[in-house]
Write a protein that holds these residues in place. Structure first.
Motif, mmCIF file in Angstrom:
data_model
loop_
_atom_site.group_PDB
_atom_site.id
_atom_site.type_symbol
_atom_site.label_atom_id
_atom_site.label_comp_id
_atom_site.label_asym_id
_atom_site.label_seq_id
_atom_site.Cartn_x
_atom_site.Cartn_y
_atom_site.Cartn_z
ATOM 1 N N HIS A 214 10.354 0.427 -38.512
ATOM 2 C CA HIS A 214 9.136 1.040 -37.991
ATOM 3 C C HIS A 214 9.294 1.583 -36.577
ATOM 4 C CE1 HIS A 214 6.893 -0.540 -41.419
ATOM 5 N NE2 HIS A 214 7.498 -1.701 -41.217
ATOM 6 N N SER A 215 10.492 1.620 -36.060
ATOM 7 C CA SER A 215 10.666 2.101 -34.690
ATOM 8 C C SER A 215 12.100 2.542 -34.455
ATOM 9 C CB SER A 215 10.287 1.001 -33.677
ATOM 10 O OG SER A 215 11.188 -0.088 -33.784
ATOM 11 N N LEU A 216 12.251 3.340 -33.422
ATOM 12 C CA LEU A 216 13.568 3.723 -32.913
ATOM 13 C C LEU A 216 13.709 3.072 -31.547
ATOM 14 C CD1 LEU A 216 16.141 5.577 -33.140
ATOM 15 C CD2 LEU A 216 14.847 7.235 -31.770
ATOM 16 N N ARG A 217 14.822 2.350 -31.346
ATOM 17 C CA ARG A 217 15.049 1.661 -30.081
ATOM 18 C C ARG A 217 16.299 2.234 -29.417
ATOM 19 N NH1 ARG A 217 11.959 -3.057 -29.649
ATOM 20 N NH2 ARG A 217 10.813 -3.548 -31.561
ATOM 21 N N VAL A 218 16.168 2.535 -28.154
ATOM 22 C CA VAL A 218 17.275 3.091 -27.370
ATOM 23 C C VAL A 218 17.448 2.223 -26.130
ATOM 24 C CG1 VAL A 218 18.138 5.103 -26.129
ATOM 25 C CG2 VAL A 218 16.781 5.417 -28.200
ATOM 26 N N GLU A 219 18.691 1.832 -25.867
ATOM 27 C CA GLU A 219 18.966 1.006 -24.693
ATOM 28 C C GLU A 219 20.253 1.474 -24.034
ATOM 29 O OE1 GLU A 219 18.410 -3.609 -23.966
ATOM 30 O OE2 GLU A 219 20.323 -3.229 -24.989
ATOM 31 N N VAL A 220 20.212 1.584 -22.717
ATOM 32 C CA VAL A 220 21.386 1.956 -21.934
ATOM 33 C C VAL A 220 21.564 0.902 -20.840
ATOM 34 C CG1 VAL A 220 22.484 3.704 -20.505
ATOM 35 C CG2 VAL A 220 20.989 4.407 -22.387
ATOM 36 N N LEU A 221 22.711 0.241 -20.849
ATOM 37 C CA LEU A 221 23.025 -0.803 -19.874
ATOM 38 C C LEU A 221 24.199 -0.352 -19.026
ATOM 39 C CD1 LEU A 221 22.864 -3.981 -22.161
ATOM 40 C CD2 LEU A 221 21.051 -3.055 -20.706
ATOM 41 N N ASN A 222 24.053 -0.505 -17.728
ATOM 42 C CA ASN A 222 25.122 -0.158 -16.801
ATOM 43 C C ASN A 222 25.444 -1.360 -15.935
ATOM 44 O OD1 ASN A 222 25.422 1.024 -13.656
ATOM 45 N ND2 ASN A 222 26.857 1.814 -15.159
ATOM 46 N N SER A 223 26.733 -1.702 -15.820
ATOM 47 C CA SER A 223 27.153 -2.868 -15.037
ATOM 48 C C SER A 223 27.445 -2.441 -13.605
ATOM 49 C CB SER A 223 28.401 -3.507 -15.657
ATOM 50 O OG SER A 223 29.437 -2.535 -15.794
ATOM 51 N N GLY A 224 26.367 -2.112 -12.896
ATOM 52 C CA GLY A 224 26.511 -1.646 -11.527
ATOM 53 C C GLY A 224 26.434 -2.779 -10.525
ATOM 54 N N PRO A 225 26.058 -2.498 -9.268
ATOM 55 C CA PRO A 225 25.996 -3.512 -8.212
ATOM 56 C C PRO A 225 25.096 -4.672 -8.603
ATOM 57 C CG PRO A 225 25.742 -1.306 -7.299
ATOM 58 C CD PRO A 225 25.682 -1.159 -8.785
ATOM 59 N N SER A 226 25.486 -5.901 -8.235
ATOM 60 C CA SER A 226 24.769 -7.105 -8.614
ATOM 61 C C SER A 226 23.889 -7.590 -7.471
ATOM 62 C CB SER A 226 25.749 -8.211 -9.013
ATOM 63 O OG SER A 226 25.069 -9.432 -9.204
ATOM 64 N N VAL A 227 22.650 -7.895 -7.790
ATOM 65 C CA VAL A 227 21.745 -8.476 -6.807
ATOM 66 C C VAL A 227 22.183 -9.904 -6.463
ATOM 67 C CG1 VAL A 227 19.364 -9.187 -6.369
ATOM 68 C CG2 VAL A 227 19.824 -7.046 -7.565
ATOM 69 N N LEU A 228 22.674 -10.638 -7.485
ATOM 70 C CA LEU A 228 23.100 -12.016 -7.263
ATOM 71 C C LEU A 228 24.312 -12.084 -6.341
ATOM 72 C CD1 LEU A 228 22.697 -13.441 -10.879
ATOM 73 C CD2 LEU A 228 21.116 -13.644 -8.961
ATOM 74 N N ARG A 229 25.197 -11.095 -6.440
ATOM 75 C CA ARG A 229 26.386 -11.084 -5.592
ATOM 76 C C ARG A 229 26.105 -10.493 -4.215
ATOM 77 N NH1 ARG A 229 28.836 -8.951 -10.369
ATOM 78 N NH2 ARG A 229 28.847 -6.920 -9.366
ATOM 79 N N GLY A 230 24.907 -9.949 -4.055
ATOM 80 C CA GLY A 230 24.562 -9.368 -2.772
ATOM 81 C C GLY A 230 25.125 -7.989 -2.565
ATOM 82 N N ASP A 231 25.518 -7.327 -3.660
ATOM 83 C CA ASP A 231 26.039 -5.970 -3.519
ATOM 84 C C ASP A 231 24.939 -5.057 -3.001
ATOM 85 O OD1 ASP A 231 28.377 -6.925 -4.524
ATOM 86 O OD2 ASP A 231 28.010 -6.238 -6.573
ATOM 87 N N ALA A 232 25.311 -4.146 -2.167
ATOM 88 C CA ALA A 232 24.337 -3.204 -1.611
ATOM 89 C C ALA A 232 23.966 -2.177 -2.665
ATOM 90 C CB ALA A 232 24.926 -2.500 -0.379
#
Length: 285
Positions: A214-232
């Motif tokens: 009953h639906s179309l699902r689209v997801e895009v995940l990017n492994s960019g800077p981490s908030v937990l690691r403190g990346d800017a």
């Protein structure tokens, strides 16, 4: 007594005739008033309908202008971003790797040609032939088809060539989609990958398209800077685009998805990078 009775009957008959005439006159006046009221009602209704038609026409024009603005943003932002990245790559390897530089410039040329073709197609909707005629078959054949998930592979290839590693997962049974939904799903992936390319530092990105009942699902995940690691995080851009999903591109896509009764969520991931997720309802095939 008989004559007296006759007079009484005549008087009664005269009274009845007078009452009938009076009633007929009252009915005629009432009918005339009703007709005038009906005409006024019809005129007012016609005026209201005309106002509603004018309002609907203005709304349609505004919506079409907004749609065209979004399409132009999608085309220009996506293609020009790719061209900038490729041109920069060509400049960096021009002396050491001339063949790679040539490939990068060829990609810039190809992206530029694609952009011009899409712009001609879109502007052709705004500026039809002056005589009102339809374009010739050979001219219509040159118009780029509307973006759709069937062209997803070529889109992924362009981003991969620009230096963004992309992995694609398709789940469910692919099936034909309504044109508007198909184009919207393509634009979601395009915009999300475009942001990943600009802000993600070339980190791996995953694209998932799921055909549910009953639906179309689209997801895009990017492994960019981490908030937990403190990346800017990447700084906001001068044009107002931000990598947290609040830029004009994703805002416009959120509006598009809402038109079909769906929802789009774009946010920073705590573990690093960004996630764009959309759900668009579909009628059961």
């Amino acid at each position: 007594m008989w004559g007296s009775d006759t007079d009484v009957l005549n008087l009664a008959l005269a009274a009845t005739v007078a009452a009938t005439v009076a009633a007929a006159g009252w009915l005629a006046v009432a009918l005339a008033r009703a007709r005038r009221a009906h005409r006024r009602s019809v005129d007012e209704r016609g005026w209201l309908l005309e106002r509603e038609r004018e309002s609907a026409a203005r709304t349609a024009v505004d919506e079409e202008r907004a749609r065209i603005a979004r399409e132009l943003h999608d085309i220009v932002s996506h293609k020009v971003s790719l061209m900038v990245v490729q041109a920069n790559a060509a400049r960096e390897v021009l002396d050491a790797m001339p063949q790679e530089a040539e490939k990068a410039m060829a990609a810039v040329e190809s992206a530029g040609r694609d952009t011009m073709t899409e712009l001609r197609h879109l502007l052709g909707l705004l500026a039809p032939a002056q005589d009102g005629s339809e374009p010739a078959p050979e001219e219509a054949a040159q118009l780029t088809p509307q973006p759709s998930l069937s062209r997803l592979s070529s889109l992924i290839d362009r981003f991969a060539f620009a230096g963004l590693p992309v992995e694609v997962r398709i789940s469910g049974e692919p099936r034909p989609l309504p044109t508007g939904i198909d184009t919207t799903a393509y634009r979601i992936v395009q915009e999300a990958l475009n942001n990943a390319l600009k802000y993600g530092g070339g980190r791996p990105t995953e694209v998932t398209v799921r055909y549910a009942d009953h639906s179309l699902r689209v997801e895009v995940l990017n492994s960019g800077p981490s908030v937990l690691r403190g990346d800017a995080p990447a700084p906001p851009q001068p044009d107002g685009e931000r990598p947290d999903g609040a830029g004009r591109g994703l805002l416009g896509l959120r509006e598009r998805v809402a038109v079909y009764g769906g929802d789009l969520d774009a946010r920073r991931r705590l573990g690093g990078g960004y996630r764009v997720r959309a759900r668009i309802p579909l009628e059961r095939a």
